[in-house]
Design a protein around this motif. Sequence first.
Motif, PDB file in Angstrom:
ATOM      1  N   TYR A  10       0.866  -1.183   0.000  1.00 30.15           N
ATOM      2  CA  TYR A  10       0.000   0.000   0.000  1.00 30.15           C
ATOM      3  C   TYR A  10       0.905   1.236   0.000  1.00 30.15           C
ATOM      4  O   TYR A  10       1.811   1.363   0.839  1.00 30.15           O
ATOM      5  CB  TYR A  10      -0.898   0.023   1.233  1.00 30.15           C
ATOM      6  N   ARG A  12       0.585   4.434   0.809  1.00 28.52           N
ATOM      7  CA  ARG A  12       0.660   5.326   1.976  1.00 28.52           C
ATOM      8  C   ARG A  12       1.422   4.683   3.127  1.00 28.52           C
ATOM      9  O   ARG A  12       2.102   5.374   3.897  1.00 28.52           O
ATOM     10  CB  ARG A  12      -0.731   5.756   2.408  1.00 28.52           C
ATOM     11  N   GLN A 129     -10.947  -7.617  -4.332  1.00 26.83           N
ATOM     12  CA  GLN A 129     -10.318  -6.302  -4.503  1.00 26.83           C
ATOM     13  C   GLN A 129     -11.240  -5.142  -4.126  1.00 26.83           C
ATOM     14  O   GLN A 129     -10.931  -3.989  -4.422  1.00 26.83           O
ATOM     15  CB  GLN A 129      -9.819  -6.140  -5.934  1.00 26.83           C
ATOM     16  N   ARG A 130     -12.304  -5.449  -3.434  1.00 26.44           N
ATOM     17  CA  ARG A 130     -13.202  -4.394  -2.952  1.00 26.44           C
ATOM     18  C   ARG A 130     -13.646  -4.680  -1.519  1.00 26.44           C
ATOM     19  O   ARG A 130     -14.825  -4.652  -1.192  1.00 26.44           O
ATOM     20  CB  ARG A 130     -14.421  -4.241  -3.861  1.00 26.44           C
ATOM     21  N   ASP A 132     -13.360  -3.591   2.383  1.00 22.52           N
ATOM     22  CA  ASP A 132     -12.992  -2.614   3.398  1.00 22.52           C
ATOM     23  C   ASP A 132     -12.675  -3.353   4.692  1.00 22.52           C
ATOM     24  O   ASP A 132     -13.368  -4.310   5.065  1.00 22.52           O
ATOM     25  CB  ASP A 132     -14.134  -1.630   3.636  1.00 22.52           C
ATOM     26  N   GLY A 145      -8.428   0.340   5.775  1.00 28.88           N
ATOM     27  CA  GLY A 145      -7.986   0.296   4.399  1.00 28.88           C
ATOM     28  C   GLY A 145      -9.001  -0.385   3.512  1.00 28.88           C
ATOM     29  O   GLY A 145     -10.045  -0.860   3.970  1.00 28.88           O
ATOM     30  N   CYS A 146      -8.695  -0.425   2.234  1.00 30.57           N
ATOM     31  CA  CYS A 146      -9.522  -1.117   1.246  1.00 30.57           C
ATOM     32  C   CYS A 146      -8.587  -1.825   0.283  1.00 30.57           C
ATOM     33  O   CYS A 146      -7.583  -1.241  -0.161  1.00 30.57           O
ATOM     34  CB  CYS A 146     -10.416  -0.132   0.497  1.00 30.57           C
ATOM     35  N   THR A 147      -8.915  -3.056  -0.037  1.00 27.21           N
ATOM     36  CA  THR A 147      -8.048  -3.829  -0.922  1.00 27.21           C
ATOM     37  C   THR A 147      -7.970  -3.239  -2.330  1.00 27.21           C
ATOM     38  O   THR A 147      -7.076  -3.593  -3.097  1.00 27.21           O
ATOM     39  CB  THR A 147      -8.502  -5.290  -0.999  1.00 27.21           C
ATOM     40  N   ALA A 148      -8.874  -2.339  -2.668  1.00 25.91           N
ATOM     41  CA  ALA A 148      -8.798  -1.666  -3.964  1.00 25.91           C
ATOM     42  C   ALA A 148      -7.528  -0.824  -4.091  1.00 25.91           C
ATOM     43  O   ALA A 148      -7.097  -0.501  -5.208  1.00 25.91           O
ATOM     44  CB  ALA A 148     -10.028  -0.788  -4.175  1.00 25.91           C
ATOM     45  N   ASP A 149      -6.921  -0.480  -2.950  1.00 19.24           N
ATOM     46  CA  ASP A 149      -5.744   0.378  -2.951  1.00 19.24           C
ATOM     47  C   ASP A 149      -4.431  -0.399  -3.006  1.00 19.24           C
ATOM     48  O   ASP A 149      -3.354   0.211  -2.937  1.00 19.24           O
ATOM     49  CB  ASP A 149      -5.753   1.265  -1.707  1.00 19.24           C
ATOM     50  N   ARG A 153      -2.393  -6.748  -6.920  1.00 19.54           N
ATOM     51  CA  ARG A 153      -3.658  -7.411  -6.659  1.00 19.54           C
ATOM     52  C   ARG A 153      -3.428  -8.826  -6.128  1.00 19.54           C
ATOM     53  O   ARG A 153      -2.384  -9.444  -6.360  1.00 19.54           O
ATOM     54  CB  ARG A 153      -4.494  -7.471  -7.937  1.00 19.54           C
ATOM     55  N   PRO A 178      -2.232  -1.314   5.109  1.00 13.08           N
ATOM     56  CA  PRO A 178      -2.308   0.104   4.726  1.00 13.08           C
ATOM     57  C   PRO A 178      -1.608   0.986   5.762  1.00 13.08           C
ATOM     58  O   PRO A 178      -1.022   0.490   6.726  1.00 13.08           O
ATOM     59  CB  PRO A 178      -3.815   0.359   4.703  1.00 13.08           C
TER      60      PRO A 178
END
Length: 205
Positions: A10, A12, A129-130, A132, A145-149, A153, A178
Motif C-alpha cells: 500500500y 501510503r 479487490q473491494r 474494506d 484500508g480497502c483492498t482496492a488500494d 492485486r 495500509p
Amino acid sequence: MKIIATGMNYARHNEELGHTEANREPVIFLKPDSAILKDGKPFFLPDFSQEVHYETEVVVRISRLGKHIAPRFASRYYDAVTVGIDFTARDLQRRFRNLGYPWELSKCFDNSAAIGDFIPLADAGGDVQRLDFHLDIDGRTVQQGCTADMLFRVDDIIAYVSRFMTLKMGDLLFTGTPAGVGPVGIGQHLQGYLGERKLLDFYVR
C-alpha cells in the motif's frame, strides 16, 4: 501449511515507513506455522522487543494445490478471507535492515500472525479487490484500508508466488497493510473487521 506475507503493498504505508522506491514485483516473506495466533487467544508481548507494531491485513486462504498459476485463473485457488495482524518487532527490523541482515526474525516469531474467523469470499461481497477492513484498539479505530488500494492485486500475488513455490491447501496469504501501523501495549483489546463484520477479537498480555 505455510504463511506467505506481502510487504509494502500500500503506497501510503510505504510512505509512512520511508520507502520511496516503487517496487516492480511483490515483496514476499514467509512466516512459520508457529506464528499463527487464532481462536481469540491473547497475544503476549515478546521480551526481545520494546516496539511491537500491529499491521492489519486481509488474509486469503488457499483452497487447492497450484504451481505456475496464471493471474486469470488465480481466483480459483482461494475460497475464504478474514482479517489478520502481521505483528512486527519494529526495533529489530530497523536494526537488521541497518546492518544489511535479513529481517525475518522481526516478523516470524511465535504468535506474530494473528488471524480471525474465515468467511467465504461470497459472504464478504464476492470481490477480493473491494474489501474494506479496519482495526479497533480499545474501541477506537486506529487503522483502516480497502483492498482496492493494493499496489499488487491478490491474483497477481498468487501468480507471482506460485512461480517460486507450490501453493497448498490451507496456506495463508497475508496481503499487505495500509497506513496507520503503530505499537501495541499490555492490556489493549484488538478487534478486526471486514466491512462491519467483526472477525478478529483478542487482548494483548
